[in-house]
Motif scaffolding. Structure first.
Motif, PDB file in Angstrom:
ATOM      1  N   GLU A 120       0.993  -1.029   0.055  1.00  7.68           N
ATOM      2  CA  GLU A 120       0.115  -0.137   0.066  1.00  7.68           C
ATOM      3  C   GLU A 120       0.731   1.180  -0.108  1.00  7.68           C
ATOM      4  OE1 GLU A 120      -4.006   0.144   2.071  1.00  7.68           O
ATOM      5  OE2 GLU A 120      -3.613  -1.856   2.835  1.00  7.68           O
ATOM      6  N   GLY A 121       1.925   1.112   0.371  1.00  4.83           N
ATOM      7  CA  GLY A 121       2.845   2.183   0.296  1.00  4.83           C
ATOM      8  C   GLY A 121       4.533   1.721   0.721  1.00  4.83           C
ATOM      9  N   ALA A 122       5.439   2.512   0.199  1.00  5.10           N
ATOM     10  CA  ALA A 122       6.937   2.137   0.277  1.00  5.10           C
ATOM     11  C   ALA A 122       7.690   3.010   1.183  1.00  5.10           C
ATOM     12  CB  ALA A 122       7.418   1.955  -0.962  1.00  5.10           C
ATOM     13  N   LEU A 123       8.456   2.763   2.038  1.00  6.28           N
ATOM     14  CA  LEU A 123       9.524   3.602   2.725  1.00  6.28           C
ATOM     15  C   LEU A 123      10.648   3.098   2.374  1.00  6.28           C
ATOM     16  CD1 LEU A 123       8.038   3.333   6.504  1.00  6.28           C
ATOM     17  CD2 LEU A 123       8.057   5.331   5.077  1.00  6.28           C
ATOM     18  N   ILE A 124      11.514   4.199   1.710  1.00  9.34           N
ATOM     19  CA  ILE A 124      12.741   3.876   1.112  1.00  9.34           C
ATOM     20  C   ILE A 124      13.855   4.494   1.674  1.00  9.34           C
ATOM     21  CG2 ILE A 124      14.124   3.794  -1.026  1.00  9.34           C
ATOM     22  CD1 ILE A 124      11.618   3.917  -2.892  1.00  9.34           C
ATOM     23  N   SER A 125      14.877   3.607   2.394  1.00  6.75           N
ATOM     24  CA  SER A 125      16.170   4.218   2.796  1.00  6.75           C
ATOM     25  C   SER A 125      17.125   3.989   1.786  1.00  6.75           C
ATOM     26  CB  SER A 125      16.615   3.666   4.100  1.00  6.75           C
ATOM     27  OG  SER A 125      17.853   4.419   4.429  1.00  6.75           O
ATOM     28  N   PRO A 126      17.319   4.970   0.768  1.00 12.63           N
ATOM     29  CA  PRO A 126      18.303   4.644  -0.503  1.00 12.63           C
ATOM     30  C   PRO A 126      19.600   4.605  -0.305  1.00 12.63           C
ATOM     31  CG  PRO A 126      17.534   6.962  -0.337  1.00 12.63           C
ATOM     32  CD  PRO A 126      16.974   6.404   0.864  1.00 12.63           C
ATOM     33  N   PHE A 127      20.082   3.503  -1.111  1.00 15.99           N
ATOM     34  CA  PHE A 127      21.423   3.244  -1.430  1.00 15.99           C
ATOM     35  C   PHE A 127      22.189   3.808  -2.672  1.00 15.99           C
ATOM     36  CE2 PHE A 127      24.475   0.434  -3.084  1.00 15.99           C
ATOM     37  CZ  PHE A 127      25.675   0.749  -2.232  1.00 15.99           C
ATOM     38  N   ALA A 128      21.495   3.441  -3.837  1.00 19.42           N
ATOM     39  CA  ALA A 128      21.799   3.922  -4.982  1.00 19.42           C
ATOM     40  C   ALA A 128      20.772   4.877  -5.525  1.00 19.42           C
ATOM     41  CB  ALA A 128      22.158   2.727  -5.986  1.00 19.42           C
ATOM     42  N   ASP A 129      20.708   4.916  -6.887  1.00 14.79           N
ATOM     43  CA  ASP A 129      19.499   5.900  -7.455  1.00 14.79           C
ATOM     44  C   ASP A 129      18.487   5.110  -7.720  1.00 14.79           C
ATOM     45  OD1 ASP A 129      18.271   7.589  -9.195  1.00 14.79           O
ATOM     46  OD2 ASP A 129      19.971   7.895 -10.628  1.00 14.79           O
ATOM     47  N   THR A 130      17.587   5.445  -6.991  1.00 15.62           N
ATOM     48  CA  THR A 130      16.120   4.752  -6.848  1.00 15.62           C
ATOM     49  C   THR A 130      15.024   5.376  -7.709  1.00 15.62           C
ATOM     50  OG1 THR A 130      15.460   5.910  -4.747  1.00 15.62           O
ATOM     51  CG2 THR A 130      16.407   3.853  -4.745  1.00 15.62           C
ATOM     52  N   ARG A 131      15.341   6.620  -8.564  1.00 10.73           N
ATOM     53  CA  ARG A 131      14.222   7.379  -9.124  1.00 10.73           C
ATOM     54  C   ARG A 131      13.402   6.540 -10.137  1.00 10.73           C
ATOM     55  NH1 ARG A 131      18.028  12.560 -10.407  1.00 10.73           N
ATOM     56  NH2 ARG A 131      19.502  10.951 -10.850  1.00 10.73           N
ATOM     57  N   ALA A 132      14.182   5.749 -10.714  1.00  8.89           N
ATOM     58  CA  ALA A 132      13.361   5.002 -11.727  1.00  8.89           C
ATOM     59  C   ALA A 132      12.142   3.966 -11.115  1.00  8.89           C
ATOM     60  CB  ALA A 132      14.386   4.096 -12.788  1.00  8.89           C
ATOM     61  N   ALA A 133      12.832   3.376 -10.183  1.00 12.01           N
ATOM     62  CA  ALA A 133      11.903   2.455  -9.490  1.00 12.01           C
ATOM     63  C   ALA A 133      10.785   3.230  -8.693  1.00 12.01           C
ATOM     64  CB  ALA A 133      12.595   1.778  -8.528  1.00 12.01           C
ATOM     65  N   VAL A 134      11.232   4.306  -8.080  1.00 11.77           N
ATOM     66  CA  VAL A 134      10.181   5.191  -7.522  1.00 11.77           C
ATOM     67  C   VAL A 134       9.101   5.743  -8.394  1.00 11.77           C
ATOM     68  CG1 VAL A 134       9.720   7.509  -6.416  1.00 11.77           C
ATOM     69  CG2 VAL A 134      11.692   5.808  -5.364  1.00 11.77           C
ATOM     70  N   ARG A 135       9.349   6.056  -9.513  1.00  9.71           N
ATOM     71  CA  ARG A 135       8.509   6.234 -10.487  1.00  9.71           C
ATOM     72  C   ARG A 135       7.385   5.229 -10.965  1.00  9.71           C
ATOM     73  NH1 ARG A 135      13.042   9.316 -12.949  1.00  9.71           N
ATOM     74  NH2 ARG A 135      13.196   7.481 -14.335  1.00  9.71           N
ATOM     75  N   GLY A 136       8.132   4.119 -10.984  1.00  6.61           N
ATOM     76  CA  GLY A 136       7.333   2.838 -11.255  1.00  6.61           C
ATOM     77  C   GLY A 136       6.302   2.672 -10.353  1.00  6.61           C
ATOM     78  N   LEU A 137       6.615   2.640  -9.177  1.00  6.80           N
ATOM     79  CA  LEU A 137       5.838   2.533  -7.716  1.00  6.80           C
ATOM     80  C   LEU A 137       4.435   3.461  -7.879  1.00  6.80           C
ATOM     81  CD1 LEU A 137       8.339   1.728  -4.985  1.00  6.80           C
ATOM     82  CD2 LEU A 137       6.757   0.146  -5.816  1.00  6.80           C
ATOM     83  N   ARG A 138       5.068   4.734  -8.013  1.00  8.56           N
ATOM     84  CA  ARG A 138       4.154   5.896  -7.802  1.00  8.56           C
ATOM     85  C   ARG A 138       3.117   5.862  -9.194  1.00  8.56           C
ATOM     86  NH1 ARG A 138       6.781  11.612  -7.089  1.00  8.56           N
ATOM     87  NH2 ARG A 138       4.614  12.080  -6.136  1.00  8.56           N
ATOM     88  N   GLY A 139       3.572   5.536 -10.255  1.00  6.91           N
ATOM     89  CA  GLY A 139       2.695   5.104 -11.291  1.00  6.91           C
ATOM     90  C   GLY A 139       1.789   4.114 -11.032  1.00  6.91           C
ATOM     91  N   HIS A 140       1.903   3.079 -10.215  1.00  8.01           N
ATOM     92  CA  HIS A 140       1.059   2.325  -9.851  1.00  8.01           C
ATOM     93  C   HIS A 140       0.111   2.482  -8.614  1.00  8.01           C
ATOM     94  CE1 HIS A 140       3.570  -0.920 -12.410  1.00  8.01           C
ATOM     95  NE2 HIS A 140       2.586  -0.437 -13.011  1.00  8.01           N
ATOM     96  N   GLY A 141       0.115   3.910  -8.511  1.00  6.34           N
ATOM     97  CA  GLY A 141      -0.693   4.408  -7.326  1.00  6.34           C
ATOM     98  C   GLY A 141      -0.046   3.965  -5.901  1.00  6.34           C
ATOM     99  N   ILE A 142       1.076   3.751  -5.636  1.00  7.86           N
ATOM    100  CA  ILE A 142       1.883   3.307  -4.660  1.00  7.86           C
ATOM    101  C   ILE A 142       2.597   4.722  -4.024  1.00  7.86           C
ATOM    102  CG2 ILE A 142       3.385   1.927  -3.198  1.00  7.86           C
ATOM    103  CD1 ILE A 142       2.912  -0.384  -5.558  1.00  7.86           C
ATOM    104  N   PRO A 143       2.166   5.029  -2.793  1.00  4.63           N
ATOM    105  CA  PRO A 143       2.888   6.446  -2.463  1.00  4.63           C
ATOM    106  C   PRO A 143       4.282   5.977  -1.848  1.00  4.63           C
ATOM    107  CG  PRO A 143       0.939   5.514  -1.020  1.00  4.63           C
ATOM    108  CD  PRO A 143       0.899   4.957  -2.053  1.00  4.63           C
TER     109      PRO A 143
END
Length: 334
Positions: A120-143
């Motif tokens: 239902e949602g994702a908390l990310i403590s980023p290691f590398a560049d997560t921008r592409a993955a984050v766009r994918g999650l948000r595109g599927h309605g996952i905050p």
């Protein structure tokens, strides 16, 4: 007792892939009418009954929050997870935590898994560049909420710590004690938190008219600290740093153990500073001066922020930045 029929059985009976069956069950808009009908007929014929968790997934209320942490071996991240779990439990939700283990590919894999699980949602403590993955999650309605990091693009809500100010505080502390050869030891440059710590240390050292030496290490666990300490011991005494700022307590404890085992005095010969104020800082061979991060509170705050956005996707971006505290112990003051 008969074995429960699973989606693998349905896929084999229908002559399709497991992924196709999963799409029919979870994202039916992604498959054709013919495939949906074929899979449904196979499921009915075999008597396939979805598990309650799968029914919840299709209803869009899995009750799961995904959380990635850089390395769960560091007690800081264990406390961060505990804080997130506490806030999630209050909301009737559960945290699914993924350990990145300092590996960018593993980070991408975990974020992809969150998408597949329909968290239902994702908390990310980023290691590398997560921008592409984050766009994918948000595109599927996952905050998504960042924890222990700020969003450099100014798009995501976040709960973070003022790493730059904290490291500057630590560096000023050793300089005020008369140290002039200051070294910063941290992990690879992928980690934004460590980049900020190095920058803060450099701010304070250069403001004092000195030069900061920075060392990048593949890992920052106690064994890495032992190895790095051995490198310091091998140097001529006049060439060694007289203060070492470490990017976490694990690394600092290993450095202290290596130095003291070889007869190099801490802090008389080399002062050592850790980071996080984990329990290890208090029980190290020489108790560590360290920067205290409120890990539990950060995890709790980030989960609360995310849950609010799960319930109301239209909430405005929010940022919370925790202030640093320097805890002075024997590794710098004797």
């Amino acid at each position: 007792m008969n074995r429960r029929v699973g989606i693998r059985d349905v896929a084999q009976h229908a002559g399709v892939s497991i992924a196709t069956v999963s799409n029919v069950l979870n994202r039916p808009d992604r498959v054709s009418d013919e495939l949906r009908e074929r899979v449904s007929e196979s499921a009915d014929e075999l008597g396939y009954v979805p598990m309650p968790a799968a029914r919840a997934l299709r209803a869009g209320n899995s009750g799961l929050i995904g959380l990635t942490v850089i390395n769960v071996a560091n007690p800081f991240y264990g406390s961060l997870i505990a804080g997130a779990e506490s806030a999630a439990a209050t909301a009737g939700m559960r945290v699914f935590a993924g350990n990145i283990d300092d590996d960018a590919q593993q980070e991408r894999d975990h974020l992809g898994l969150f998408d597949q699980l329909q968290v239902e949602g994702a908390l990310i403590s980023p290691f590398a560049d997560t921008r592409a993955a984050v766009r994918g999650l948000r595109g599927h309605g996952i905050p998504v909420v960042l924890v222990d990091a700020e969003d450099e693009d100014g798009q995501l809500s976040s709960v973070s710590f003022d790493n730059r100010a904290a490291a500057a505080m630590a560096a000023r502390h050793v300089i005020e004690l008369g140290r002039r050869r200051v070294l910063f030891a941290g992990s690879r440059r992928e980690v934004s938190q460590v980049r900020a710590r190095e920058a803060g240390a450099r701010d304070a050292v250069e403001a004092a008219g000195l030069t900061l030496v920075a060392e990048r290490l593949p890992t920052t666990d106690p064994i890495s600290g032992l190895a790095f300490g051995a490198r310091l011991i091998a140097m001529e005494p006049d060439d060694r740093p007289d203060a070492v700022l470490c990017s976490n307590d694990h690394l600092a404890a290993g450095v202290v153990r290596a130095l003291t085992s070889a007869g190099v005095r801490v802090p008389e010969d080399i002062a050592v500073v850790g980071y996080d104020d984990t329990p290890l800082a208090q029980v190290a061979a020489v108790p560590l001066t360290t920067v205290r991060q409120p890990a539990f509170e950060m995890g709790h705050s980030a989960a609360q922020m995310l849950i609010a956005r799960i319930r109301d996707p239209h909430l405005a971006r929010e940022t919370v930045v925790f202030a640093p505290e320097l805890v002075v112990r024997a590794s710098t003051t004797g």
